[in-house]
Design an enzyme around this catalytic site. Structure first.
Site, PDB file in Angstrom:
ATOM      1  N   GLY A 172      35.577  41.017  37.930  1.00 37.39           N
ATOM      2  CA  GLY A 172      34.240  40.844  38.231  1.00 37.39           C
ATOM      3  C   GLY A 172      33.554  40.764  36.879  1.00 37.39           C
ATOM      4  O   GLY A 172      34.141  40.823  35.882  1.00 37.39           O
ATOM      5  N   HIS A 173      32.142  40.275  37.034  1.00 34.30           N
ATOM      6  CA  HIS A 173      31.264  40.191  35.722  1.00 34.30           C
ATOM      7  C   HIS A 173      31.449  41.413  34.805  1.00 34.30           C
ATOM      8  O   HIS A 173      31.160  42.556  35.559  1.00 34.30           O
ATOM      9  CB  HIS A 173      29.968  39.918  36.238  1.00 34.30           C
ATOM     10  CG  HIS A 173      29.250  40.788  37.015  1.00 34.30           C
ATOM     11  ND1 HIS A 173      28.403  41.864  36.231  1.00 34.30           N
ATOM     12  CD2 HIS A 173      29.061  41.039  38.450  1.00 34.30           C
ATOM     13  CE1 HIS A 173      27.998  42.598  37.360  1.00 34.30           C
ATOM     14  NE2 HIS A 173      28.418  42.381  38.329  1.00 34.30           N
ATOM     15  N   ASP A 174      31.468  41.194  33.551  1.00 33.13           N
ATOM     16  CA  ASP A 174      30.912  42.210  32.578  1.00 33.13           C
ATOM     17  C   ASP A 174      32.121  43.370  32.416  1.00 33.13           C
ATOM     18  O   ASP A 174      32.263  44.319  31.628  1.00 33.13           O
ATOM     19  CB  ASP A 174      29.879  42.865  32.776  1.00 33.13           C
ATOM     20  CG  ASP A 174      28.511  41.944  32.680  1.00 33.13           C
ATOM     21  OD1 ASP A 174      28.201  41.633  31.700  1.00 33.13           O
ATOM     22  OD2 ASP A 174      27.954  41.736  33.606  1.00 33.13           O
ATOM     23  N   CYS A 226      31.659  45.363  35.816  1.00 28.08           N
ATOM     24  CA  CYS A 226      31.163  46.419  34.945  1.00 28.08           C
ATOM     25  C   CYS A 226      32.501  47.525  34.739  1.00 28.08           C
ATOM     26  O   CYS A 226      32.149  48.491  34.507  1.00 28.08           O
ATOM     27  CB  CYS A 226      30.023  47.008  35.163  1.00 28.08           C
ATOM     28  SG  CYS A 226      28.649  45.885  35.325  1.00 28.08           S
TER      29      CYS A 226
END
Lengths: 305, 305, 305
Positions: free
Chosen positions: A217-219, A237
């Protein structure tokens, strides 16, 4: 996301027609989410529950929906809709533009790197030396790839993050303008998806190896020398530290930290932070020796003569 | 992997600068992993724990890191790093080379076979008659496909296996030089990944049907007329016998055997061999009637009045 | 599937050399599966267990393997193999034909829609305005896409459904001739697979958002404003109502109904219909508060001092 050059508080505020608290010439270097924000950057907050977190973060500017007291070292931008205006600022500095070419002309590719047929490469992508990018891979805008990296067919690097605000009548997307960084000696299997950071950088650390059909996932930041088996899903995250081993079909919820050298057995569902060097199992996951005891007691109860 | 023509023990040893035990002209026909090795082939072993297994295997030549006693029918090649040298021998006979064309000019395609746009086909691929290969499929080098096969969009056949040696400081990949064989009447859904054998052949048996987003690991052999639902993950070196039914999101750990006509219910996690004709459930999976009893007893304990 | 123009009972029966019960000129408007069949359409049934269901369905014509009594408003087509003949009728009206172009010349694309490089678009596809279709996406024949839709790289829309009849010696595929409809404001992540209906329409409702690596089976209807996280698998013929939230790696078995605003926690395995507004967890899934109690009692039993 770092701006190409520093901006003033006045200029950023005028982009979104907002009032501000601070010096006109207060210098702003970039914009970021609360999970990753650094000094010099803007963060946004639109719920009183998170005001303190934003005000106490490293951010230098808080884009907020109420004028409140804050430290003199910070500036505020007052917006009736910080989520919308965060998107507007991001889009101003990194507007998505359609691309005609299969490979953007501005890509930088190192020596001895092989790009197989039918790879899509977006703008401002950098690829190091001695890499192999197999057919049908997608590398979206701003992706950075180190040396000796292998990415197998069908994998998508830099898709937009899955981050929405529930407006009641509909969901609003927080647009992704961050990127993905893949460090040296990383190898990624087929048909994986590694989302770009919303404003920051999704990272896969030096020497880590990913099997097929994995979601990152993002980040999320994956450390060095991790081993991740097929069909693992890691939400946004997360912080996966170094030398973590994750077996097949494990799921990890968002914003969790997995300690160094932790081992997560197959199909576990991780819903809390995990400690260094321990082995985990189950859904929800717990220390595997505890879970094994639980499984044994159930079997004893169910099958006793 | 079979060599294009037999090699002598002397020649193979000289490729990697190694000493050997056996006749200079000892004939070697190929090279393989311990799971699949046959008479006439080289196998490698680098841990005393597995010496006996390698020496008692069908292999004719053992690439080993210690000179030990062995049957006079076998030869030894003595290497300070058999893993590295196994890779070197493999790379010598099947070097990965970049390909410019979307479809390699040496592919053999049978009558009435349809290749939709944007399919990548590597070198020495064979495809039978009456097949449909949908758009955005990748068929890597040496893939063999029978007659009446359907492969839907985005599926990757012949990606490299996920097989690493932990060197302490980093992971070393065992390079994949094997292939994938897809027998007649097989149908495979969208965005699946079927990895090639490391040195042997990953096989999907006659008449088996696979849904979408399925992972099949290197060197796994799936039997005839199996039915495999979406998002199943089968690790490397498994033997899935005939007429096995595997429901959605099941995971099967490496090197396991699943008996004929076994049924594995959705989301099960298989960590041991399964018997013929039985139905299994749970993670870790057990006979489903036992697991149902366990679930019932938990519910009774938790919700009793 | 609706026919381009109505057909007579006589004509359809002659296509498959079958006898029929009903007026020669009985009007037939289309053909469909039992889950979705409407007035004016043909349905098929080949097992006495399901005769009543077919006869009592909205279907106007029943393709059946035995002449039986039925309402005078319905017609029968008598076939020794209704499954085979259902496929024959479907293939007659929607024959699969190979496509040379990367984008079929008959596609309709709305204003301001961006198609990135290397997207495959089959015949009679419609795409609305203000959409972004990223690289390496596949849109199969007859796909309909509304306005403001985003589909990320590697996603396959309109693959064939996974629907087989066990003939004893082999599996026979029920060929897919339906389509996929993606309503306005839907966003779909990378490397997802959304299968077309067998004869009906797989639908993703207005404003729903899907993450990466998600499977949606044939003929499933997802309602409005649903949120579906990564690696979820939804089998065929499900009805997911509005505003449902499904967390990562959930599996939902075929033909189930999930009530409005239900929440399904990560990794749950759903094997029965779920009610409105409740939260579910576990495999098999149950109300999460019940499951939490079960988990607590197991922990207490296993770890009591």
């Amino acid at each position: 996301m770092k701006f190409a050059e520093p901006q003033t508080l006045k200029k950023i505020s005028s982009l979104i027609n907002a009032k501000y608290v601070g010096d006109d010439n207060f210098q702003i270097e970039g914009i970021n989410e609360i999970h990753r924000v650094k000094k010099g950057e803007i963060v946004f907050v639109d719920h009183p529950k998170y005001y303190d977190k934003a005000l106490q973060s490293a951010a230098s500017v808080v884009l907020i929906n109420k004028k409140i007291a804050c430290s003199p070292e910070k500036a505020l931008i007052i917006s009736d809709d910080p989520f919308r205006d965060f998107n507007l600022i991001n889009a101003h500095f990194r507007k998505f533009e359609p691309q005609k070419e299969m490979i953007s002309p501005d890509v930088l590719i190192g020596e001895n790197t092989i790009i197989q047929p039918n790879v899509y490469i977006g703008k401002q992508v950098k690829i190091g030396s001695n890499c192999i990018i197999f057919s049908n891979v997608t590398l979206q805008d701003y992706t950075e790839i180190g040396d000796n990296v292998i990415i197998q067919s069908g994998t998508v690097i830099g898709g937009d993050g899955f981050y929405y605000k529930n407006r009641g009548t509909h969901y609003d997307r927080l647009k992704s303008v961050g990127n993905v960084k893949i460090e040296d000696n990383v190898e990624i299997g087929s048909n994986c998806t590694v989302d770009r950071g919303v404003t920051s950088t999704t990272t896969i650390g030096e020497g880590s190896k990913l099997d097929n059909l994995i979601q990152v996932g993002h980040d999320t930041v994956i450390g060095k020398k991790c081993l991740i088996a097929s069909q693992v899903g890691i939400a946004g995250c997360c912080n996966i530290k170094d030398e973590v081993v994750i077996w097949g079909q494990v799921g990890i919820a968002s914003s969790l930290t997995i300690g160094n050298k932790a081992v997560i057995l197959a199909q576990s569902g991780v819903s809390k932070n995990l400690e260094n060097k321990k082995t985990y199992f189950g859904s929800p996951a717990d220390e595997s020796k505890k879970v094994m005891k639980e499984l044994a007691i159930i079997k004893r109860l169910a099958h006793k003569k």
